[in-house]
Design an enzyme around this catalytic site. Structure first.
Site, PDB file in Angstrom:
ATOM      1  N   HIS A 101      23.080   2.317-100.040  1.00 22.19           N
ATOM      2  CA  HIS A 101      22.382   2.347 -98.755  1.00 22.19           C
ATOM      3  C   HIS A 101      23.393   2.616 -97.499  1.00 22.19           C
ATOM      4  O   HIS A 101      23.533   1.819 -96.912  1.00 22.19           O
ATOM      5  CB  HIS A 101      21.955   0.823 -98.781  1.00 22.19           C
ATOM      6  CG  HIS A 101      20.952   0.512 -99.705  1.00 22.19           C
ATOM      7  ND1 HIS A 101      19.704   0.646 -99.399  1.00 22.19           N
ATOM      8  CD2 HIS A 101      20.983   0.119-101.080  1.00 22.19           C
ATOM      9  CE1 HIS A 101      18.788   0.434-100.425  1.00 22.19           C
ATOM     10  NE2 HIS A 101      19.577  -0.049-101.344  1.00 22.19           N
ATOM     11  N   TYR A 144      29.647  -5.300-103.287  1.00 18.12           N
ATOM     12  CA  TYR A 144      29.502  -5.277-101.699  1.00 18.12           C
ATOM     13  C   TYR A 144      30.939  -5.132-101.155  1.00 18.12           C
ATOM     14  O   TYR A 144      31.176  -4.513-100.230  1.00 18.12           O
ATOM     15  CB  TYR A 144      28.448  -6.128-101.274  1.00 18.12           C
ATOM     16  CG  TYR A 144      27.310  -5.929-101.537  1.00 18.12           C
ATOM     17  CD1 TYR A 144      26.852  -4.934-102.319  1.00 18.12           C
ATOM     18  CD2 TYR A 144      26.190  -7.014-101.052  1.00 18.12           C
ATOM     19  CE1 TYR A 144      25.437  -5.019-102.922  1.00 18.12           C
ATOM     20  CE2 TYR A 144      24.866  -7.046-101.321  1.00 18.12           C
ATOM     21  CZ  TYR A 144      24.413  -6.141-102.260  1.00 18.12           C
ATOM     22  OH  TYR A 144      23.161  -6.005-102.755  1.00 18.12           O
TER      23      TYR A 144
END
Length: 332
Positions: A53, A321
């Site tokens: 992303h 992440y």
């Protein structure tokens, strides 16, 4: 000491050391391998960008709770108004991915509720209802199969073999992913279940749903091919110059017996849906490109009244992440 004895002692010592000298390098943790593989698939590393992303846009607005939210949870993010920061994104770690390219799906939305005393809570969803893997290891296997298929002459290719052995991954790949008119017209879904507790101590498991108040709207096949590669990123600032737009945030509640720890398990539409409130977007963040490089959203950034399920994908997400985030900061 006799030479022969010394030689025997040396040989014994050498053999005792062999397992250490020739031991295989320990495998990296799965979370790190996930980031490595995503980076490889994106042709990276791309300094300063997420491993997945990577391409995104940042907007701001506010959340207004619905009265029905208190039926499900006492969480302050859903029982009082709050300002929010929202990041939309394309899938993959390619910073210049075309918004209408199939590899740029699922789209992502990350919502940060800004609370008192600089506290916050996050909600992170995607544009597909479901996920292709039950565990981080299985997701890594999927990504590795994609990577191995690039130059493979094998028949079937590694990804075809993987999908043949993993029905949930095949179902995710085959799920239609229509091209939205705008991020403002794209619905989003929670990948993982959370445990919600209300003020009476009653608990239910549920997954988020984020639906445009004006309805979901998508481009037809011809229009989807004709749009500019950055059309979503260009459309949103122009839209916000004209008017705000809104989503309805709800939670779909599990029935007894529904699987709450498997991200590939999609619950029937007949399950109860409770409205939590309205998310209104009214401003484009002009410093969004710089802001998003130093911001990490986490689905486990929670408040009282919302707890994580035992879904292994959910617990792997913040770890993955974080690795990507640290690499992003170190590349500056």
């Amino acid at each position: 000491m006799q030479p022969v004895v010394r030689s025997m002692l040396f040989i014994t010592l050498l053999f005792n050391m062999l397992p250490t000298v020739f031991a295989e390098t320990p495998a990296k943790p799965v979370a790190e391998q996930l980031v490595d593989t995503l980076t490889e698939l994106a042709g990276g590393p791309h300094p300063g960008f997420r491993s997945n992303h990577a391409k995104g846009i940042v907007v701001e607005g506010h959340f207004t709770p619905a009265a029905s939210a208190a039926e499900v949870t006492k969480a302050e993010i859903f029982t009082a108004p709050h300002p929010v920061v929202v990041r939309y994104s394309n899938a993959t770690g390619v910073p210049n991915s075309a918004d209408n390219d199939g590899s740029a799906f699922p789209k992502g939305i990350a919502i940060r509720f800004q609370l008192a005393d600089e506290a916050s809570a996050d909600l992170v969803c995607i544009s597909v209802n479901g996920f292709p893997a039950v565990t981080p290891e299985e997701f890594l296997g999927l990504l590795q199969a994609v990577a191995a298929s690039r130059d493979s002459q094998a028949q079937p290719k590694p990804i075809e073999a993987f999908l043949g052995q993993h029905p949930a991954a095949l179902r995710f790949v085959m799920t239609p992913k229509p091209v939205p008119e705008s991020f403002a017209t794209q619905p989003f879904f929670g990948v993982n279940a959370f445990k919600f507790t209300n003020a009476q101590g009653e608990t239910r498991y549920g997954r988020y749903r984020i639906e445009p108040v004006g309805g979901a709207k998508f481009l037809n096949a011809d229009a989807a091919k004709a749009v500019d590669a950055d059309y979503l990123m260009h459309e949103l600032p122009g839209r916000l110059q004209q008017a705000a737009y809104s989503y309805r945030i709800s939670v779909q509640l599990a029935d007894p017996g529904d699987e709450v720890n498997d991200a590939t398990s999609v619950w029937p539409d007949s399950r109860q849906i409770v409205e939590l409130g309205t998310l209104t977007i009214d401003r484009f963040r002009t410093d969004g490109a710089a802001f998003e490089k130093t911001m990490m959203f986490s689905p486990l950034n929670l408040v009282d009244g919302i707890e994580a399920s035992d879904d292994p994908i959910l617990h792997a997400r913040p770890v993955t992440y974080s690795i990507s985030f640290n690499r992003r900061l170190q590349s500056h």
